[in-house]
Every structure is written in C-alpha cells, then in structure tokens.
Write an enzyme that holds these catalytic residues in place. Structure first.
Site, PDB file in Angstrom:
ATOM      1  N   CYS A  36      91.573   5.272  36.625  1.00 18.31           N
ATOM      2  CA  CYS A  36      90.952   5.141  35.297  1.00 18.31           C
ATOM      3  C   CYS A  36      91.963   4.627  34.265  1.00 18.31           C
ATOM      4  CB  CYS A  36      90.393   6.508  34.890  1.00 18.31           C
ATOM      5  SG  CYS A  36      89.878   6.634  33.185  1.00 18.31           S
ATOM      6  N   CYS A  39      92.203   6.631  31.063  1.00 20.08           N
ATOM      7  CA  CYS A  39      92.936   7.874  31.348  1.00 20.08           C
ATOM      8  C   CYS A  39      94.440   7.623  31.284  1.00 20.08           C
ATOM      9  CB  CYS A  39      92.574   8.415  32.724  1.00 20.08           C
ATOM     10  SG  CYS A  39      90.850   8.880  32.922  1.00 20.08           S
TER      11      CYS A  39
END
Length: 117
Positions: A36, A39
């Site tokens: 991600c 993230c």
C-alpha cells in the site's frame, strides 16, 4: 515485537484484544499493508507521532494481510485506516492518508477531554 528505532509496536490477531483490555492510555492503531503506497507515505508520520506523544499514547501497527481475523472483525475495507481506542472502546477512526497535524489535533482533542474528567 517492537520496530528498531521506533516506539511503534507491531501487533497481531493474537494480542490485539489483550492490549485493548489492558491499556488505560489512548491507543492509535494503524492498519496497513506492505503493498500500500499511501501506507508507506503515512508510516513516517505515524513514527513521528509515536515520539511526539511517547508518554501519553501507545502506537501500534497491524498488517492486514497477516491478520485477516482482525480485518473482518473491524470491517476494514480501506487502508491506511487508523483507529483510536481507550479503555477497550473504539473512539473514532480515520481513513486514507492523513496529515500529521490532522492526526495530532485528534489526539490533542482526546487527551484534553480526558484530562478534564
């Protein structure tokens, strides 16, 4: 297990409930995944926050790919997702990439409310 050079603790399905029940501090839990990109952008912000509030809150990360039971239990559909708990109760959650100031303002708001009780 703690990350080196960090105040962030990685948690799993196995120890999340125990941590939620045991802690009396405000808990920040970052739901993330290695693939991600948002993230990855949020990670250094979370790390800075873990140092800024070192004595006031506890900061945890949980990898959604390795902890499917927790993902299901909390109905995590988007990452990054940050949950805030206190006294085993979910207080609020935020989704997606966040600024440090936005996260800090939520933390400050809660800490101020709690200090007035």
């Amino acid at each position: 297990m703690s990350n080196k050079n960090s105040n962030i603790i990685n948690i799993t399905n196995n120890n999340l409930d125990k941590i939620l029940k045991k802690s009396k501090k405000l808990l920040l839990i970052d739901f993330w995944a290695t693939w991600c990109n948002p993230c990855k952008l949020l990670s250094p912000i979370i790390n800075e926050i873990s140092y800024k509030y070192i004595k006031k809150i506890e900061v945890y990360k949980i990898n959604i790919d390795e902890n499917k039971d927790t993902v299901s239990k909390y109905n995590i559909k988007t990452i990054p997702t940050i949950f805030f708990f206190r006294n085993n109760k979910l207080l609020y959650k935020i989704y997606g990439i966040q600024t440090k100031s936005n996260i800090c303002s939520l933390i400050d708001k809660h800490l101020k409310l709690f200090s007035n009780i």
